[in-house]
Design a protein around this motif. Structure first.
Motif, PDB file in Angstrom:
ATOM      1  N   ALA A 190     -16.098  11.945  -5.392  1.00  0.00           N
ATOM      2  CA  ALA A 190     -14.895  11.606  -4.631  1.00  0.00           C
ATOM      3  C   ALA A 190     -14.278  12.873  -4.054  1.00  0.00           C
ATOM      4  O   ALA A 190     -14.424  13.954  -4.607  1.00  0.00           O
ATOM      5  CB  ALA A 190     -13.890  10.893  -5.530  1.00  0.00           C
ATOM      6  N   ARG A 226      -7.525  13.019  -0.997  1.00  0.00           N
ATOM      7  CA  ARG A 226      -6.862  11.832  -1.557  1.00  0.00           C
ATOM      8  C   ARG A 226      -5.460  11.672  -0.994  1.00  0.00           C
ATOM      9  O   ARG A 226      -5.015  10.563  -0.721  1.00  0.00           O
ATOM     10  CB  ARG A 226      -6.816  11.919  -3.084  1.00  0.00           C
ATOM     11  CG  ARG A 226      -8.177  11.756  -3.698  1.00  0.00           C
ATOM     12  CD  ARG A 226      -8.089  11.751  -5.203  1.00  0.00           C
ATOM     13  NE  ARG A 226      -9.400  12.037  -5.741  1.00  0.00           N
ATOM     14  CZ  ARG A 226      -9.621  12.730  -6.827  1.00  0.00           C
ATOM     15  NH1 ARG A 226      -8.622  13.201  -7.524  1.00  0.00           N
ATOM     16  NH2 ARG A 226     -10.844  12.939  -7.243  1.00  0.00           N
ATOM     17  N   ASN A 242      -5.402  -0.607  -2.519  1.00  0.00           N
ATOM     18  CA  ASN A 242      -6.504   0.206  -3.043  1.00  0.00           C
ATOM     19  C   ASN A 242      -7.855  -0.260  -2.526  1.00  0.00           C
ATOM     20  O   ASN A 242      -8.857   0.406  -2.759  1.00  0.00           O
ATOM     21  CB  ASN A 242      -6.491   0.198  -4.573  1.00  0.00           C
ATOM     22  CG  ASN A 242      -5.372   1.057  -5.111  1.00  0.00           C
ATOM     23  OD1 ASN A 242      -5.198   2.201  -4.677  1.00  0.00           O
ATOM     24  ND2 ASN A 242      -4.591   0.523  -6.015  1.00  0.00           N
ATOM     25  N   LEU A 255      -8.999   6.847  -4.006  1.00  0.00           N
ATOM     26  CA  LEU A 255      -9.681   8.025  -4.544  1.00  0.00           C
ATOM     27  C   LEU A 255     -10.746   8.549  -3.587  1.00  0.00           C
ATOM     28  O   LEU A 255     -11.195   9.681  -3.718  1.00  0.00           O
ATOM     29  CB  LEU A 255     -10.305   7.721  -5.900  1.00  0.00           C
ATOM     30  CG  LEU A 255      -9.321   7.338  -7.001  1.00  0.00           C
ATOM     31  CD1 LEU A 255     -10.075   6.974  -8.283  1.00  0.00           C
ATOM     32  CD2 LEU A 255      -8.319   8.441  -7.252  1.00  0.00           C
TER      33      LEU A 255
END
Length: 167
Positions: free
Chosen positions: A34, A40, A100, A122
């Motif tokens: 990630a 992020r 999300n 993420l």
């Protein structure tokens, strides 16, 4: 226990000299795929901007189910940014019911092929669905799919929340 100058014990020095490099190498090999904190933060800002100013759209029921963002063959309402370049359409979708769930897509209208990438705040690639002529398939996440997803995500982040440069 013997001590070096400065009060460090031999045991502590041994840990620092021998184990720390081993742990560092192992940790580097296990680095998460990630994006880092900066990415992020950009994803979070992009999500907020798309939710506030994006177009209202829906991800089709069969795609939503394959991406696992809705059940029972229900559409997934999203806020969307998209762009068209000839027969190629790209989109950045944020689920209205769960921010999300972020779905990037690339649709080639000339070949009737679509690819959907599920990610989250993420920034990691969670799932890939490819559809051709109306039939969708969940794809295994390979290095090739991951690279295509990362290019798409970077492209969208650069459009929605450009990195500030100083001159």
């Amino acid at each position: 226990m013997s001590k070096f100058a400065g009060g460090l014990s031999i045991g502590l020095v041994w840990i620092l000299v021998f184990l720390l490099p081993v742990v560092t190498v192992l940790a580097a090999g296990q680095a998460p795929s990630a994006p880092g904190f900066g990415a992020r933060e950009r994803i979070a800002r992009a999500v907020d901007r798309v939710l506030k100013a994006g177009l209202q759209a829906k991800i089709p029921p069969h795609v939503s189910e394959m991406l696992r963002i809705s059940a029972d063959l229900k559409e997934c309402p999203v806020a969307q940014r998209f762009e068209r370049s000839g027969k190629l359409v790209r989109g950045f979708n944020v689920s209205i019911t769960d921010k999300n769930n972020i779905v990037l897509f690339v649709a080639n209208e000339a070949t009737n092929e679509q690819t959907y990438y599920l990610t989250s705040g993420l920034g990691g690639l969670g799932r890939v669905v490819a559809a051709r002529e109306g039939t969708g398939h969940v794809l295994r996440v390979t290095a090739r799919e991951k690279a295509a997803f990362e290019r798409e995500l970077k492209c969208w982040l650069d459009r929605i929340v450009p990195v500030r440069t100083t001159k």
